[in-house]
Design a protein around this motif. Structure first.
Motif, PDB file in Angstrom:
ATOM      1  N   GLN A  16       3.154 -11.532  -3.435  1.00 36.86           N
ATOM      2  CA  GLN A  16       2.941 -12.777  -4.181  1.00 36.86           C
ATOM      3  C   GLN A  16       1.469 -12.988  -4.504  1.00 36.86           C
ATOM      4  O   GLN A  16       1.108 -13.342  -5.629  1.00 36.86           O
ATOM      5  N   ILE A  17       0.602 -12.751  -3.535  1.00 41.70           N
ATOM      6  CA  ILE A  17      -0.834 -12.947  -3.764  1.00 41.70           C
ATOM      7  C   ILE A  17      -1.371 -11.889  -4.722  1.00 41.70           C
ATOM      8  O   ILE A  17      -2.120 -12.200  -5.655  1.00 41.70           O
ATOM      9  N   ASN A  18      -0.986 -10.622  -4.512  1.00 42.05           N
ATOM     10  CA  ASN A  18      -1.427  -9.559  -5.413  1.00 42.05           C
ATOM     11  C   ASN A  18      -0.974  -9.827  -6.844  1.00 42.05           C
ATOM     12  O   ASN A  18      -1.744  -9.645  -7.793  1.00 42.05           O
ATOM     13  N   ASP A  19       0.279 -10.233  -7.004  1.00 39.97           N
ATOM     14  CA  ASP A  19       0.781 -10.554  -8.346  1.00 39.97           C
ATOM     15  C   ASP A  19      -0.037 -11.673  -8.979  1.00 39.97           C
ATOM     16  O   ASP A  19      -0.339 -11.635 -10.179  1.00 39.97           O
ATOM     17  N   GLY A  20      -0.421 -12.659  -8.176  1.00 37.73           N
ATOM     18  CA  GLY A  20      -1.257 -13.750  -8.685  1.00 37.73           C
ATOM     19  C   GLY A  20      -2.619 -13.269  -9.140  1.00 37.73           C
ATOM     20  O   GLY A  20      -3.105 -13.660 -10.209  1.00 37.73           O
ATOM     21  N   PHE A  21      -3.261 -12.413  -8.337  1.00 36.29           N
ATOM     22  CA  PHE A  21      -4.550 -11.828  -8.736  1.00 36.29           C
ATOM     23  C   PHE A  21      -4.398 -11.059 -10.055  1.00 36.29           C
ATOM     24  O   PHE A  21      -5.202 -11.197 -10.972  1.00 36.29           O
ATOM     25  N   TYR A  22      -3.367 -10.234 -10.112  1.00 36.79           N
ATOM     26  CA  TYR A  22      -3.131  -9.390 -11.293  1.00 36.79           C
ATOM     27  C   TYR A  22      -2.879 -10.249 -12.539  1.00 36.79           C
ATOM     28  O   TYR A  22      -3.468 -10.023 -13.597  1.00 36.79           O
ATOM     29  N   GLU A  23      -2.011 -11.248 -12.396  1.00 35.14           N
ATOM     30  CA  GLU A  23      -1.679 -12.118 -13.540  1.00 35.14           C
ATOM     31  C   GLU A  23      -2.869 -12.957 -13.980  1.00 35.14           C
ATOM     32  O   GLU A  23      -2.955 -13.335 -15.152  1.00 35.14           O
ATOM     33  N   ALA A  24      -3.805 -13.237 -13.062  1.00 35.75           N
ATOM     34  CA  ALA A  24      -5.003 -14.001 -13.409  1.00 35.75           C
ATOM     35  C   ALA A  24      -6.053 -13.141 -14.117  1.00 35.75           C
ATOM     36  O   ALA A  24      -7.075 -13.654 -14.561  1.00 35.75           O
ATOM     37  N   GLY A  25      -5.791 -11.827 -14.205  1.00 38.26           N
ATOM     38  CA  GLY A  25      -6.687 -10.955 -14.957  1.00 38.26           C
ATOM     39  C   GLY A  25      -7.701 -10.181 -14.148  1.00 38.26           C
ATOM     40  O   GLY A  25      -8.577  -9.531 -14.721  1.00 38.26           O
ATOM     41  N   PHE A  26      -7.610 -10.249 -12.838  1.00 37.67           N
ATOM     42  CA  PHE A  26      -8.526  -9.465 -12.010  1.00 37.67           C
ATOM     43  C   PHE A  26      -8.151  -7.990 -12.060  1.00 37.67           C
ATOM     44  O   PHE A  26      -6.989  -7.646 -12.250  1.00 37.67           O
ATOM     45  N   ASN A  27      -9.140  -7.116 -11.880  1.00 35.04           N
ATOM     46  CA  ASN A  27      -8.877  -5.687 -11.694  1.00 35.04           C
ATOM     47  C   ASN A  27      -8.472  -5.526 -10.236  1.00 35.04           C
ATOM     48  O   ASN A  27      -9.311  -5.612  -9.346  1.00 35.04           O
ATOM     49  N   LEU A  28      -7.194  -5.326  -9.985  1.00 34.98           N
ATOM     50  CA  LEU A  28      -6.665  -5.306  -8.629  1.00 34.98           C
ATOM     51  C   LEU A  28      -6.289  -3.898  -8.207  1.00 34.98           C
ATOM     52  O   LEU A  28      -5.643  -3.166  -8.971  1.00 34.98           O
ATOM     53  N   TYR A  29      -6.695  -3.534  -6.997  1.00 28.79           N
ATOM     54  CA  TYR A  29      -6.314  -2.276  -6.365  1.00 28.79           C
ATOM     55  C   TYR A  29      -5.726  -2.629  -5.007  1.00 28.79           C
ATOM     56  O   TYR A  29      -6.348  -3.371  -4.237  1.00 28.79           O
ATOM     57  N   HIS A  30      -4.538  -2.109  -4.717  1.00 30.94           N
ATOM     58  CA  HIS A  30      -3.842  -2.483  -3.487  1.00 30.94           C
ATOM     59  C   HIS A  30      -3.761  -1.308  -2.515  1.00 30.94           C
ATOM     60  O   HIS A  30      -3.247  -0.246  -2.859  1.00 30.94           O
ATOM     61  N   PHE A  31      -4.282  -1.518  -1.299  1.00 33.91           N
ATOM     62  CA  PHE A  31      -4.161  -0.551  -0.207  1.00 33.91           C
ATOM     63  C   PHE A  31      -2.975  -0.983   0.633  1.00 33.91           C
ATOM     64  O   PHE A  31      -3.005  -2.040   1.261  1.00 33.91           O
ATOM     65  N   GLY A  32      -1.906  -0.203   0.623  1.00 32.92           N
ATOM     66  CA  GLY A  32      -0.646  -0.590   1.248  1.00 32.92           C
ATOM     67  C   GLY A  32      -0.494  -0.104   2.672  1.00 32.92           C
ATOM     68  O   GLY A  32      -0.087   1.037   2.913  1.00 32.92           O
ATOM     69  N   ILE A  33      -0.789  -0.966   3.620  1.00 32.23           N
ATOM     70  CA  ILE A  33      -0.632  -0.642   5.030  1.00 32.23           C
ATOM     71  C   ILE A  33       0.840  -0.351   5.332  1.00 32.23           C
ATOM     72  O   ILE A  33       1.733  -0.999   4.785  1.00 32.23           O
ATOM     73  N   LEU A  34       1.075   0.611   6.191  1.00 29.29           N
ATOM     74  CA  LEU A  34       2.403   1.020   6.667  1.00 29.29           C
ATOM     75  C   LEU A  34       3.264   1.705   5.608  1.00 29.29           C
ATOM     76  O   LEU A  34       4.468   1.843   5.778  1.00 29.29           O
ATOM     77  N   ASP A  35       2.661   2.121   4.512  1.00 26.03           N
ATOM     78  CA  ASP A  35       3.423   2.763   3.435  1.00 26.03           C
ATOM     79  C   ASP A  35       2.680   4.017   2.995  1.00 26.03           C
ATOM     80  O   ASP A  35       1.610   3.932   2.405  1.00 26.03           O
ATOM     81  N   TRP A  36       3.224   5.163   3.300  1.00 26.74           N
ATOM     82  CA  TRP A  36       2.567   6.416   2.920  1.00 26.74           C
ATOM     83  C   TRP A  36       3.215   7.063   1.713  1.00 26.74           C
ATOM     84  O   TRP A  36       2.938   8.204   1.399  1.00 26.74           O
ATOM     85  N   GLN A  37       4.061   6.319   1.012  1.00 31.04           N
ATOM     86  CA  GLN A  37       4.713   6.835  -0.193  1.00 31.04           C
ATOM     87  C   GLN A  37       3.954   6.376  -1.441  1.00 31.04           C
ATOM     88  O   GLN A  37       3.764   5.172  -1.634  1.00 31.04           O
TER      89      GLN A  37
END
Length: 105
Positions: free
Chosen positions: A25-46
């Motif tokens: 939800q927070i990442n989607d908000g950053f992205y929709e607000a126009g920020f250049n977003l990069y997500h480091f996904g803890i617990l996900d190695w796929q």
């Protein structure tokens, strides 16, 4: 606002945990607000090969599922303006120490 780069470090937004739901939800908000977003996904190695997320995703390693070491390469490569972290307090100190050392180098 698009020139501001944010590194989001939290449970992978592709997972089904409480932290992951909030992260998405927070990442989607950053992205929709126009920020250049990069997500480091803890617990996900796929990798995000199915393009579940509209922003760049960096998985952890199965040998470091919390990403405490891999996160440094992520932040060094992205060179963000803002680092946003959502993780349980018991693990926050390890990330903070690594990121502070990276910032001081």
């Amino acid at each position: 606002m698009g020139e501001i780069t944010i590194c989001s470090i939290a449970d992978s937004a592709k997972l089904h945990t409480g932290f992951a739901a909030v992260s998405k939800q927070i990442n989607d908000g950053f992205y929709e607000a126009g920020f250049n977003l990069y997500h480091f996904g803890i617990l996900d190695w796929q990798p995000d090969i199915n393009k579940e997320l509209p922003y760049p995703f960096w998985p952890t390693s199965p040998f470091d599922p919390m990403g405490k070491e891999e996160v440094l390469r992520f932040v060094e490569q992205v060179q963000p303006d803002i680092v946003w972290i959502m993780i349980d307090p018991g693990n926050l100190l390890a990330y903070a120490i690594n990121l502070i050392e990276l910032n001081n180098s």
